[in-house]
Motif scaffolding. Structure first.
Motif, PDB file in Angstrom:
ATOM      1  N   VAL A  35       1.023  -1.173  -0.143  1.00 47.03           N
ATOM      2  CA  VAL A  35      -0.054  -0.031  -0.029  1.00 47.03           C
ATOM      3  C   VAL A  35       1.012   1.297   0.117  1.00 47.03           C
ATOM      4  N   TYR A  36       0.526   1.984  -0.864  1.00 48.33           N
ATOM      5  CA  TYR A  36       1.126   3.420  -0.913  1.00 48.33           C
ATOM      6  C   TYR A  36      -0.068   4.525  -0.495  1.00 48.33           C
ATOM      7  N   SER A  37       0.359   5.288   0.333  1.00 52.62           N
ATOM      8  CA  SER A  37      -0.829   6.399   0.990  1.00 52.62           C
ATOM      9  C   SER A  37      -0.225   7.513   1.417  1.00 52.62           C
ATOM     10  N   ASP A  42      -0.859   9.727   8.242  1.00 52.80           N
ATOM     11  CA  ASP A  42       0.173   8.706   8.054  1.00 52.80           C
ATOM     12  C   ASP A  42       1.409   9.426   8.634  1.00 52.80           C
ATOM     13  N   ASN A  46       4.142   7.493   1.971  1.00 55.70           N
ATOM     14  CA  ASN A  46       5.088   7.030   0.780  1.00 55.70           C
ATOM     15  C   ASN A  46       4.262   7.170  -0.347  1.00 55.70           C
ATOM     16  N   GLU A  60      -4.989   6.751  -1.708  1.00 52.51           N
ATOM     17  CA  GLU A  60      -4.170   5.494  -1.612  1.00 52.51           C
ATOM     18  C   GLU A  60      -4.026   4.610  -2.945  1.00 52.51           C
ATOM     19  N   SER A  62      -2.651   0.854  -4.110  1.00 53.99           N
ATOM     20  CA  SER A  62      -2.414  -0.832  -3.516  1.00 53.99           C
ATOM     21  C   SER A  62      -1.697  -1.570  -4.874  1.00 53.99           C
ATOM     22  N   GLN A 125       7.182  -0.930   7.823  1.00 56.00           N
ATOM     23  CA  GLN A 125       5.856  -0.848   8.295  1.00 56.00           C
ATOM     24  C   GLN A 125       4.931  -2.006   7.421  1.00 56.00           C
ATOM     25  N   ASP A 127       2.162  -2.892   6.985  1.00 58.84           N
ATOM     26  CA  ASP A 127       0.978  -2.411   6.109  1.00 58.84           C
ATOM     27  C   ASP A 127       1.013  -1.415   4.940  1.00 58.84           C
ATOM     28  N   LYS A 128       2.415  -1.187   4.891  1.00 57.30           N
ATOM     29  CA  LYS A 128       2.658  -0.375   3.602  1.00 57.30           C
ATOM     30  C   LYS A 128       4.005  -0.935   2.632  1.00 57.30           C
TER      31      LYS A 128
END
Length: 143
Positions: A35-37, A42, A46, A60, A62, A125, A127-128
Motif C-alpha cells: 500500500v502507498y498512501s 500517516d 509513501n 491510496e 495498492s 511498516q 501495512d505499507k
C-alpha cells in the motif's frame, strides 16, 4: 590413482559449470507490492500524487504481484470512479526506479497515469509498501 584423477576431474567440472551459470535475476516484488498512501494521519506517507496537475491528500494506491513482471494496481478514491483496477501492469526499470504509464477510458473519462516507484525508502511498516511512489493522474472528458 586413475580413479582419484577421475573424481578430481569430475569435481573440477562441477565447480566450473556452477560458477559459469547465470545469476538469477533479483526480484524486487517485495519492495514494490503493498500500500502507498498519503493520508493525513500517516506518520510516514509513501505516496506523492497529483491529480490534473494539483497535489492531493488522503489517497491510496495498492500494488499486488501477479508474477515477476506483472502487477495489479488499484487506485482508491483518486478518480471520479472510486476504485479503479489496472491489471497486468508491467513496471520498467529506469535507473534505480520502476516506471510505467497507463491509459484507459473509464465511465466516459480519459485517464492517463504516470507512475514511478523509488526503492530508496525503508519504513519497515508491514501495512505499507517498502518504497515511495510518485503518481501523476490526469482525467478528462472523452472528446
Amino acid at each position: 590413482m586413475n580413479n582419484l584423477l577421475r573424481i578430481l576431474f569430475s569435481c573440477l567440472i562441477c565447480v566450473f559449470v556452477a560458477s559459469c551459470s547465470e545469476d538469477e535475476s533479483v526480484s524486487h516484488e517485495s519492495y514494490l507490492k503493498g500500500v502507498y498512501s498519503n493520508y493525513s494521519e500517516d506518520e510516514t506517507p509513501n505516496l506523492d500524487i497529483t491529480y490534473n496537475g494539483v497535489g492531493v491528500k488522503d489517497k491510496e494506491v495498492s500494488v499486488n504481484t501477479i508474477d515477476d513482471l506483472a502487477f495489479d494496481v488499484l487506485l482508491k478514491n483518486i478518480l471520479t470512479t472510486p476504485d479503479v483496477l489496472f491489471s497486468d501492469v508491467v513496471l520498467q526499470k529506469s535507473g534505480d526506479d520502476y516506471v510505467c504509464e497507463m491509459d484507459s477510458v473509464i465511465n466516459n473519462k480519459e485517464v492517463h497515469v504516470e507512475m514511478r516507484i523509488k526503492l530508496e525508502y525503508n519504513q519497515e511498516q508491514s501495512d505499507k509498501a517498502n518504497a515511495n511512489m510518485v503518481l501523476d493522474v490526469a482525467e478528462s472528458d472523452v472528446k
